[in-house]
Design a protein around this motif. Structure first.
Motif, short mmCIF file in Angstrom:
data_model
loop_
_atom_site.label_atom_id
_atom_site.label_comp_id
_atom_site.label_asym_id
_atom_site.label_seq_id
_atom_site.Cartn_x
_atom_site.Cartn_y
_atom_site.Cartn_z
N SER A 31 27.70 -2.81 -13.46
CA SER A 31 26.75 -1.88 -14.10
C SER A 31 25.30 -2.32 -13.93
O SER A 31 24.38 -1.53 -14.11
CB SER A 31 27.08 -1.71 -15.58
N ASN A 108 28.28 5.57 -9.38
CA ASN A 108 27.87 6.29 -10.59
C ASN A 108 28.10 5.32 -11.74
O ASN A 108 29.22 5.18 -12.25
CB ASN A 108 28.70 7.56 -10.77
N GLU A 110 27.07 5.39 -14.79
CA GLU A 110 27.35 6.04 -16.08
C GLU A 110 28.85 6.31 -16.24
O GLU A 110 29.42 6.06 -17.29
CB GLU A 110 26.56 7.33 -16.18
N ARG A 111 29.47 6.81 -15.18
CA ARG A 111 30.90 7.11 -15.22
C ARG A 111 31.76 5.92 -14.83
O ARG A 111 32.97 5.92 -15.04
CB ARG A 111 31.22 8.28 -14.28
N THR A 113 32.28 4.89 -11.60
CA THR A 113 33.07 5.31 -10.45
C THR A 113 32.30 5.08 -9.14
O THR A 113 31.09 4.94 -9.13
CB THR A 113 33.42 6.82 -10.53
N THR A 171 37.79 8.28 -5.62
CA THR A 171 36.91 7.68 -6.60
C THR A 171 37.69 6.59 -7.33
O THR A 171 38.78 6.85 -7.82
CB THR A 171 36.42 8.74 -7.61
N ARG A 173 37.78 3.80 -10.37
CA ARG A 173 37.18 3.33 -11.62
C ARG A 173 37.37 1.83 -11.69
O ARG A 173 38.41 1.31 -11.36
CB ARG A 173 37.83 3.97 -12.84
#
Length: 174
Positions: A31, A108, A110-111, A113, A171, A173
Motif C-alpha cells: 500500500s 489499485n 484502495e481496493r 488489487t 485481478t 488481491r
C-alpha cells in the motif's frame, strides 16, 4: 528516510516475512507503493491453481497453465553453484518468463488489487486464435497448444475468451 521523502521503491524480503499474515506485512508494504521481491521457503514453491481457468500460480507468479512441467518446479540458486549450473538455471527461468502474466497498469491501492495481462496479449506468446501473435518469431516465442477456433482448456471458454477474461478479470488481491 520518510522525513527526507526518500522511500525505497523495492525491498528484498527474507522468507520469514512470507509466513506472516498478509495484513501484517505484504499489504502494508504494497500500500506504500513498494515492490517486494520475496524469498520463498521451499514448501511455498509449489504450483497452485490460478484465479481463473487456464492459469496457475508458480513461485508466487501468475502463469498460463500451458507452462511446461519442467518449468514449474525450478530450483533456487545455491552457494557454491558452478557457473555452468547457474547459467543453465538462468536459462530455465528465462524460458519460463514468456508464460507469465504481466501487470497491467498501476495497482489499485484502495481496493488492494492488481490487473494482469495475458502473455498472448502482451506479446510474449503465440496463439492460433490471435493472428497478431502468430507474426512473432516462432524460434523466440513459445506457442500455446490452442487449436484455431477451439478451446485448449477443458471446461473453459474458447481461448479468445480465456485470453480476454484473463486480461479483464486477472485481478489479484493481496
Amino acid at each position: 528516510m520518510i522525513a527526507a521523502d526518500r522511500k525505497p521503491t523495492t525491498v528484498l524480503v527474507d522468507r520469514g516475512y512470507t509466513y506472516l499474515d498478509t495484513e501484517q506485512w505484504a499489504r502494508q508494504v504494497w500500500s506504500r507503493g513498494v515492490e517486494q521481491v520475496l524469498d520463498l521457503h521451499r514448501n511455498q514453491r509449489t504450483p497452485r491453481p490460478g484465479p481463473i481457468p487456464g492459469t496457475v500460480f508458480v513461485d508466487g507468479g501468475l502463469f498460463k497453465d500451458t507452462l511446461p512441467a519442467d518449468l514449474r518446479t525450478l530450483g533456487g540458486y545455491a552457494l557454491g553453484m558452478s557457473a555452468e549450473a547457474e547459467a543453465l538455471l538462468a536459462e530455465q527461468y528465462d524460458r519460463r518468463k514468456y508464460h507469465a502474466f504481466t501487470p497491467m497498469g498501476a495497482p489499485n491501492y484502495e481496493r488492494g488489487t492488481q490487473r494482469y495481462r495475458d502473455p498472448v496479449l502482451s506479446g510474449t506468446m503465440r496463439c492460433a486464435n490471435h493472428p497478431k501473435s502468430m507474426r512473432l518469431d516462432p524460434s523466440r516465442y513459445p506457442t500455446t497448444q490452442c487449436v484455431k477456433g477451439t478451446s485448449a482448456h477443458q471446461g473453459a471458454a474458447p481461448p479468445t475468451q480465456v485470453h480476454q477474461a484473463a486480461t479483464r478479470s486477472g485481478t489479484t488481491r493481496f
